[in-house]
Write a protein that holds these residues in place. Structure first.
Motif, PDB file in Angstrom:
ATOM      1  N   GLU A 183       0.833  -1.206   0.000  1.00  0.00           N
ATOM      2  CA  GLU A 183       0.000   0.000   0.000  1.00  0.00           C
ATOM      3  C   GLU A 183       0.868   1.257   0.000  1.00  0.00           C
ATOM      4  O   GLU A 183       0.507   2.264  -0.611  1.00  0.00           O
ATOM      5  CB  GLU A 183      -0.948  -0.013   1.204  1.00  0.00           C
ATOM      6  N   HIS A 186       1.944   1.780  -3.549  1.00  0.00           N
ATOM      7  CA  HIS A 186       0.860   2.386  -4.340  1.00  0.00           C
ATOM      8  C   HIS A 186       0.739   3.876  -4.051  1.00  0.00           C
ATOM      9  O   HIS A 186       0.526   4.684  -4.965  1.00  0.00           O
ATOM     10  CB  HIS A 186      -0.468   1.680  -4.035  1.00  0.00           C
ATOM     11  N   SER A 187       0.870   4.255  -2.780  1.00  0.00           N
ATOM     12  CA  SER A 187       0.800   5.674  -2.416  1.00  0.00           C
ATOM     13  C   SER A 187       1.942   6.459  -3.057  1.00  0.00           C
ATOM     14  O   SER A 187       1.738   7.581  -3.558  1.00  0.00           O
ATOM     15  CB  SER A 187       0.865   5.821  -0.895  1.00  0.00           C
ATOM     16  N   ARG A 190       1.212   7.136  -6.720  1.00  0.00           N
ATOM     17  CA  ARG A 190       0.282   8.246  -6.915  1.00  0.00           C
ATOM     18  C   ARG A 190       1.016   9.579  -6.871  1.00  0.00           C
ATOM     19  O   ARG A 190       0.808  10.460  -7.718  1.00  0.00           O
ATOM     20  CB  ARG A 190      -0.775   8.173  -5.813  1.00  0.00           C
ATOM     21  N   GLU A 242      -0.048  -5.107 -11.295  1.00  0.00           N
ATOM     22  CA  GLU A 242      -0.625  -4.472 -10.105  1.00  0.00           C
ATOM     23  C   GLU A 242      -0.079  -3.070  -9.882  1.00  0.00           C
ATOM     24  O   GLU A 242      -0.833  -2.137  -9.600  1.00  0.00           O
ATOM     25  CB  GLU A 242      -0.354  -5.327  -8.869  1.00  0.00           C
ATOM     26  N   PHE A 243       1.233  -2.924  -9.967  1.00  0.00           N
ATOM     27  CA  PHE A 243       1.853  -1.655  -9.574  1.00  0.00           C
ATOM     28  C   PHE A 243       2.077  -0.686 -10.733  1.00  0.00           C
ATOM     29  O   PHE A 243       1.949   0.528 -10.552  1.00  0.00           O
ATOM     30  CB  PHE A 243       3.181  -1.927  -8.861  1.00  0.00           C
TER      31      PHE A 243
END
Length: 357
Positions: A183, A186-187, A190, A242-243
């Motif tokens: 997570e 992922h942050s 962004r 996914e990433f």
């Protein structure tokens, strides 16, 4: 109207590239051919190389970087769809420098020292006073001044996604992070994407030509970008999807003309994911060191997969007449959906290559 001193037929080049990007066919592949001039188009004084100079990315001497920019295009014939251009590159990962890395200048390259010691200390903030961002702007403005009426200026090699995070965090550390704290990764993705477009948008407004076109390895008739993930050679297809899948999908949807730099056989496992991204129009295949080159038969099935998915292909070609004839026999009219970088031995040889098609 849009002629350049180093490319007087630049309007014709733009028109052919518009056709190519928009699924048209102007009768042959895109051929970005550079050939040496016997005499420079302009005589520009050569500054002596500064002491300690090891790479053309260097920030050691602003004046020498400006001199390199002024001289870059004068000794080259730009043939086919080749565009005379220079870039304010500081490393093959400028975004990581803007976000806090220190660049270590090595022969022919710059390594980024990681700047994220732990996930808790990670920051992705815009710093207007960042040395590398300040140097980019200063150099870009001077390149634009030099370029007026002569050549174009194109984007520094920003790089994005996992490659940027790996430069900031460290490769081994990021491999662990993907498993231990997905997570957080992922942050980071962004925030890196948001910062990418902050810098891209500023420079696009500076670099776009009078038609709105821009150069990021290929000239496009609008916002153009090169995307990549060399880090992907170390992760599974599922982890890449996914990433990086969401990152590439978003970034290519925010840009009008997008190509992806696919580097090395270990990255081929991700081709299906790339082909599934609707707005990613072009795959640039780079076989890497120690294997067959891009024009050789080993890669023809890869090109077939890309073409069948409705994408276009970009690779470093060859000035071998025989090799180009072989590709023409194999791909026929589909070869018109290819773009190739070619270094020709002479202007006359470049004309022969163009004449093949």
């Amino acid at each position: 109207m849009g002629a350049l001193l180093y490319r007087e037929d630049m309007d014709d080049v733009r028109q052919r590239m518009r056709i190519w990007w928009h699924e048209g066919d102007f009768g042959r592949p895109v051929l970005q051919i550079a050939a040496p001039r016997e005499e420079p188009l302009e005589n520009i004084e050569v500054m002596p190389e500064p002491e300690g100079w090891v790479t053309h990315y260097s920030t050691l001497s602003f004046e020498y970087r400006v001199n390199l920019s002024a001289r870059k295009c004068v000794n080259t014939h730009y043939m086919g769809e080749a565009v005379p251009c220079v870039a304010p590159n500081l490393a093959p990962n400028c975004l990581a420098l803007y976000l806090g890395c220190h660049g270590v200048e090595m022969p022919d390259t710059v390594w980024c020292e990681p700047c994220i010691e732990s996930p808790e200390t990670a920051r992705f903030e815009v710093d207007p006073e960042n040395f590398y961002w300040q140097f980019t702007q200063r150099l870009a403005k001077e390149q634009l001044r030099l370029a007026r009426g002569k050549f174009l200026v194109y984007f520094p090699d920003f790089i994005e996604g996992l490659d940027t995070l790996a430069a900031m965090r460290g490769t081994e550390e990021l491999l662990c992070d993907l498993i231990e704290r997905p997570e957080w990764v992922h942050s980071c993705m962004r925030q890196i994407t948001d910062r990418y477009f902050y810098y891209y948008d500023i420079l696009y407004d500076w670099f776009r030509d009078e038609t709105g076109g821009s150069v990021f390895w290929l000239w496009g008739p609008g916002r153009t970008v090169k995307l990549q993930c060399d880090f992907s050679a170390m992760i599974s297809a599922g982890m890449f999807a996914e990433f990086m899948g969401p990152v590439l999908t978003e970034m290519s949807s925010r840009i009008s003309y997008a190509l992806y730099h696919l580097d090395g056989p270990c990255a081929l496992q991700h081709l299906d994911c790339l082909l599934s991204i609707p707005e990613l129009q072009v795959i640039q295949w780079v076989p890497g060191a120690g294997v067959e080159q891009g024009w050789e038969k080993r890669w023809w099935p890869v090109y077939r997969r890309i073409l069948e998915a409705g994408k276009r292909i970009f690779f470093d070609g060859t000035d071998s007449i025989e090799a180009m004839q072989a590709m023409k026999r194999e791909f026929g009219a589909d070869l018109n959906r290819f773009a190739m970088n070619i270094d020709a031995r002479s202007k006359e040889h470049a004309e022969k290559l163009i004449g093949l098609f």
